[in-house]
Design a protein around this motif. Structure first.
Motif, PDB file in Angstrom:
ATOM      1  N   LYS A  23      -5.058  49.655  96.857  1.00  0.00           N
ATOM      2  CA  LYS A  23      -4.581  48.212  97.610  1.00  0.00           C
ATOM      3  C   LYS A  23      -3.711  48.656  99.142  1.00  0.00           C
ATOM      4  CE  LYS A  23      -2.054  43.730  97.317  1.00  0.00           C
ATOM      5  NZ  LYS A  23      -1.228  43.119  96.782  1.00  0.00           N
ATOM      6  N   ASP A  26      -2.887  42.422 101.002  1.00  0.00           N
ATOM      7  CA  ASP A  26      -3.832  41.350 100.079  1.00  0.00           C
ATOM      8  C   ASP A  26      -5.338  41.478 100.324  1.00  0.00           C
ATOM      9  OD1 ASP A  26      -1.439  40.899  98.915  1.00  0.00           O
ATOM     10  OD2 ASP A  26      -0.758  39.376 100.225  1.00  0.00           O
ATOM     11  N   SER A  27      -5.616  41.825 101.705  1.00  0.00           N
ATOM     12  CA  SER A  27      -7.358  41.494 101.956  1.00  0.00           C
ATOM     13  C   SER A  27      -7.782  42.541 102.349  1.00  0.00           C
ATOM     14  CB  SER A  27      -7.336  40.276 103.006  1.00  0.00           C
ATOM     15  OG  SER A  27      -6.549  40.852 104.160  1.00  0.00           O
ATOM     16  N   TYR A  29      -8.760  46.666 100.987  1.00  0.00           N
ATOM     17  CA  TYR A  29      -8.669  47.819  99.918  1.00  0.00           C
ATOM     18  C   TYR A  29      -9.348  48.930 100.403  1.00  0.00           C
ATOM     19  CZ  TYR A  29      -6.885  44.970  96.168  1.00  0.00           C
ATOM     20  OH  TYR A  29      -5.829  44.207  95.377  1.00  0.00           O
ATOM     21  N   ILE A 171     -12.599  40.931  96.649  1.00  0.00           N
ATOM     22  CA  ILE A 171     -11.528  40.367  97.544  1.00  0.00           C
ATOM     23  C   ILE A 171     -12.128  39.100  98.154  1.00  0.00           C
ATOM     24  CG2 ILE A 171     -10.279  41.148  99.595  1.00  0.00           C
ATOM     25  CD1 ILE A 171     -11.368  43.925  99.361  1.00  0.00           C
ATOM     26  N   GLU A 172     -11.036  38.266  97.959  1.00  0.00           N
ATOM     27  CA  GLU A 172     -11.370  36.783  98.149  1.00  0.00           C
ATOM     28  C   GLU A 172     -10.032  36.300  99.128  1.00  0.00           C
ATOM     29  OE1 GLU A 172     -14.568  34.276  95.935  1.00  0.00           O
ATOM     30  OE2 GLU A 172     -12.844  35.072  94.404  1.00  0.00           O
ATOM     31  N   LYS A 174      -7.754  33.959  98.819  1.00  0.00           N
ATOM     32  CA  LYS A 174      -6.785  33.381  98.130  1.00  0.00           C
ATOM     33  C   LYS A 174      -6.110  34.267  97.060  1.00  0.00           C
ATOM     34  CE  LYS A 174      -7.637  28.270  99.029  1.00  0.00           C
ATOM     35  NZ  LYS A 174      -7.570  27.031  98.358  1.00  0.00           N
ATOM     36  N   GLN A 175      -7.144  35.093  96.352  1.00  0.00           N
ATOM     37  CA  GLN A 175      -6.865  35.925  95.253  1.00  0.00           C
ATOM     38  C   GLN A 175      -7.829  37.175  95.435  1.00  0.00           C
ATOM     39  OE1 GLN A 175      -7.054  34.062  91.477  1.00  0.00           O
ATOM     40  NE2 GLN A 175      -9.210  33.975  91.585  1.00  0.00           N
ATOM     41  N   THR A 176      -7.273  38.165  94.931  1.00  0.00           N
ATOM     42  CA  THR A 176      -8.212  39.510  94.651  1.00  0.00           C
ATOM     43  C   THR A 176      -8.390  39.670  93.151  1.00  0.00           C
ATOM     44  OG1 THR A 176      -7.489  40.561  96.672  1.00  0.00           O
ATOM     45  CG2 THR A 176      -8.345  41.808  94.910  1.00  0.00           C
ATOM     46  N   GLU A 177      -9.776  39.754  92.705  1.00  0.00           N
ATOM     47  CA  GLU A 177      -9.889  39.778  91.407  1.00  0.00           C
ATOM     48  C   GLU A 177     -10.219  41.443  91.036  1.00  0.00           C
ATOM     49  OE1 GLU A 177     -13.506  38.587  87.943  1.00  0.00           O
ATOM     50  OE2 GLU A 177     -13.254  37.815  89.922  1.00  0.00           O
ATOM     51  N   ASN A 178      -9.733  41.975  90.046  1.00  0.00           N
ATOM     52  CA  ASN A 178      -9.751  43.359  89.844  1.00  0.00           C
ATOM     53  C   ASN A 178     -10.660  43.424  88.306  1.00  0.00           C
ATOM     54  OD1 ASN A 178      -8.094  45.238  91.823  1.00  0.00           O
ATOM     55  ND2 ASN A 178      -6.800  43.347  91.243  1.00  0.00           N
TER      56      ASN A 178
END
Length: 224
Positions: A23, A26-27, A29, A171-172, A174-178
């Motif tokens: 990371k 936040d947006s 990677y 990567i989105e 409002k949130q990032t999904e791992n």
């Protein structure tokens, strides 16, 4: 974006669960190949620089900024830092990069290129074949995640230096999904081993033919 979790030391598996998805913001990677210690240090440096920039400017860092920091740092060492990076950002949404989504490749010597899709590392040759065959513009999130997973599995299956499991990052705004680590079942691979060859014999025009004659001479050493 995604990466496998195997780290090797020569022919030895040194770590089965190493993190290759880093990371930066936040947006943004970065996925890495190369030397594990170099990757950790370079990505930590990039994450720190991007965070300081966001605090100083009050704006979200752009992916091109992270790329420029990476390439200028790595170019100074001319490949002696073993960090091969794929740097990407969020696909869409307000409050992120106003220039849209991007995916960049940065080699250890500072060479950079932009791609709609690409792969890095020793398993990249097998992975890119799946990406080139099945990639299409405007894929849904799940279609892209499935394609990335199948490309990683192909790379892990075709390369001894890649394997064990893999991680995905979606990567989105409002949130990032791992997702992961995911352990694939290689006994249930759906990828065909041999693809259909659609070109008929004679499709490629022969421009010139040349016959080279040579003579084989055998010599025997009879000295004692």
């Amino acid at each position: 974006m995604g990466a496998d979790t195997r780290a090797t030391a020569g022919n030895i598996i040194a770590d089965k669960n190493i993190v290759k998805v880093h990371k930066l913001t936040d947006s943004i990677y970065a996925c890495g190949a190369g030397t594990a210690a170099d990757l950790d240090q370079v990505t930590n440096m990039l994450a720190g620089n991007m965070r300081l920039m966001e605090l100083n400017t009050g704006r979200k860092a752009r992916v091109i900024t992270a790329l420029r920091h990476a390439k200028q740092h790595l170019f100074q060492y001319q490949g002696y830092i073993g960090a091969y990076l794929l740097i990407g950002n969020v696909v869409r949404g307000s409050g992120v990069d106003p220039t849209g989504s991007h995916l960049y490749m940065c080699s250890a010597n500072g060479t950079t290129m932009a791609f709609p899709y690409t792969s890095q590392g020793s398993g990249s040759y097998a992975a890119i074949t799946v990406l080139e065959r099945d990639y299409k513009p405007n894929m849904t999130k799940e279609e892209a995640a499935d394609l990335c997973s199948r490309a990683l599995i192909a790379g892990m299956h075709g390369d001894n230096m890649s394997g064990n499991s893999f991680r995905l990052v979606v990567i989105e705004p409002k949130q990032t999904e791992n997702r992961g680590p995911i352990v694939p079942d290689f006994c249930k691979l759906t990828e065909p081993k041999d693809l259909e060859y659609k070109f008929k014999p004679g499709s490629t025009k022969v421009l010139k033919q040349k016959t080279i004659k040579y003579e084989v001479i055998e010599s025997m050493d009879v000295s004692h």
